[in-house]
Design a protein around this motif. Sequence first.
Motif, PDB file in Angstrom:
ATOM      1  N   ARG A 178       0.921  -1.021   0.057  1.00 42.00           N
ATOM      2  CA  ARG A 178      -0.111   0.220   0.269  1.00 42.00           C
ATOM      3  C   ARG A 178       1.611   1.129  -0.082  1.00 42.00           C
ATOM      4  NH1 ARG A 178      -0.201   2.151   4.559  1.00 42.00           N
ATOM      5  NH2 ARG A 178       0.486   1.420   6.498  1.00 42.00           N
ATOM      6  N   LEU A 179       2.245   1.044   0.864  1.00 41.06           N
ATOM      7  CA  LEU A 179       3.005   2.338   0.560  1.00 41.06           C
ATOM      8  C   LEU A 179       3.280   2.899  -1.167  1.00 41.06           C
ATOM      9  CD1 LEU A 179       5.108   1.376   3.628  1.00 41.06           C
ATOM     10  CD2 LEU A 179       3.656   2.633   3.771  1.00 41.06           C
ATOM     11  N   ASN A 180       3.497   1.490  -1.637  1.00 43.13           N
ATOM     12  CA  ASN A 180       4.248   2.219  -3.086  1.00 43.13           C
ATOM     13  C   ASN A 180       3.536   1.661  -4.290  1.00 43.13           C
ATOM     14  OD1 ASN A 180       4.547  -0.870  -3.110  1.00 43.13           O
ATOM     15  ND2 ASN A 180       6.463  -0.272  -3.747  1.00 43.13           N
ATOM     16  N   ALA A 181       2.017   0.917  -3.818  1.00 43.97           N
ATOM     17  CA  ALA A 181       0.660   0.358  -4.944  1.00 43.97           C
ATOM     18  C   ALA A 181       1.073   1.677  -6.304  1.00 43.97           C
ATOM     19  CB  ALA A 181      -0.405  -0.156  -4.669  1.00 43.97           C
ATOM     20  N   ARG A 182       0.839   3.029  -5.578  1.00 44.70           N
ATOM     21  CA  ARG A 182       0.435   4.389  -6.737  1.00 44.70           C
ATOM     22  C   ARG A 182       1.825   3.945  -7.943  1.00 44.70           C
ATOM     23  NH1 ARG A 182       2.467   9.439  -4.846  1.00 44.70           N
ATOM     24  NH2 ARG A 182       4.076   9.455  -2.881  1.00 44.70           N
ATOM     25  N   TYR A 183       3.457   3.204  -7.155  1.00 45.31           N
ATOM     26  CA  TYR A 183       4.106   3.606  -8.895  1.00 45.31           C
ATOM     27  C   TYR A 183       3.905   2.541  -9.726  1.00 45.31           C
ATOM     28  CZ  TYR A 183       7.195   7.195  -6.366  1.00 45.31           C
ATOM     29  OH  TYR A 183       7.543   8.123  -5.222  1.00 45.31           O
ATOM     30  N   ARG A 184       3.404   1.524  -9.413  1.00 47.09           N
ATOM     31  CA  ARG A 184       3.386   0.583 -10.454  1.00 47.09           C
ATOM     32  C   ARG A 184       3.477   1.306 -11.626  1.00 47.09           C
ATOM     33  NH1 ARG A 184       1.875  -4.952  -9.224  1.00 47.09           N
ATOM     34  NH2 ARG A 184       0.780  -4.136  -7.558  1.00 47.09           N
TER      35      ARG A 184
END
Length: 418
Positions: free
Chosen positions: A225-231
């Motif tokens: 959930r911390l870096n999911a927006r980077y996928r």
Amino acid sequence: MPDRTDVRIGEYGSALLKGSQLTPRDVERLHALQARGRLSLEQMSTGWRLKAGATVGLLVLDRVRLVLEPKFAILGDRLMDWLAYALDAPPPLPVASRHWATGPEGYADLVAAALLEQCEQLLREGLRRDYVRRQTLEPVLRGRLDVVAQTTLRYGQLDKLHIRSFDRETDIWDNRVLGTALRVACALTTSPDLARHLRTIADAFPKATPPEAALRALDRTRYTRLNARYRAAHTWARLLLRGGGVTDILTDHGTAADGLLLAMPALWEAVVRRLVADAAGSHGGHAVAGGGAAGITVRGDLGIVSAFRPDVLLSLPDRDPTARTLLPVDAKYKRYDHHGVSAADVHQLLTYSAGFTPSDDRRAVIVHPRTGGHSYRVLQVDSPRGRLGNVHVLGVDTHVLPQQATAWVRSVLPLASR
């Protein structure tokens, strides 16, 4: 980058190059691509004949830039819609809304624009920060004193302190790999405006790392959930850094030359895998493994074991609620809208149907790209002893959005009787 002559070749097309246009290093790199089946290079009395295969994109050589244009089925920014669908990544905004223009063959520019769009969004939201360990020499104590370094390097002096600290910074791998990809994209784009935007955004990211190290970091990345927006940004970065190779789409990891190449048959296989899985999902179907102990194998041939493995093997509900039926589906990047299905492909699909489907309903599916609307036909394969099986041939119009094609496949895929 020195000025280079643009050489444009259509998919499956060819071009003649003068002997002076290719350096020995270029010839070596092109032969490496030829070994992978991406193109062919033949020496002529006046120079070289270069023939493209089912590969599109950009290849930057020492003296020329090869632009391999998609001609068969998927053109222009529609290619990006289908590529994003295969990668399960957000499609980029329409190119018309950008400040730069991209022609129908500008595949490299389109991928660079997709990466730029995702990186701009990350900057608007704020780059992720994480705790980074630092060892510094400071005039005051901040963090923990490194006693060993202090006693061995400062000899008891206390005017400067060797300390260890953990600070939340943006200089982490999630951000550094994007800085590397943005700088790689600058070298590939043909648009000065796009290159300027890429350099501006790249300066907002931490210092770049070598592409090889960035790729290793991407392969190790696990999303929470911390870096999911980077996928999504990492998806386009991986595509650029591998020179067009994508996990589960291409098996080779880039090329020996700078470029961005995409093998269209491999892309089409990835598209079909998701297309039929999405279509069957609403019918209670799902994809299953078609290899291993559950696959079709050939033994006894001089010690070599070979296997028949369909691109997609769907598990579907049967008339009996407690049972399920298998349906093999194969992706064919061929002009089956212009000519009949080859005998080799009919034999292949009949083998799949014999190995996976019930004896009273032998069937298999071919999915191929086409333009000018969807198509559907059924091949009945008969013998003197009766029906051997049916091959359902689906032609998917690649000029429409993938979501529209999914709805059409759902309506004609042999599912209703299950």
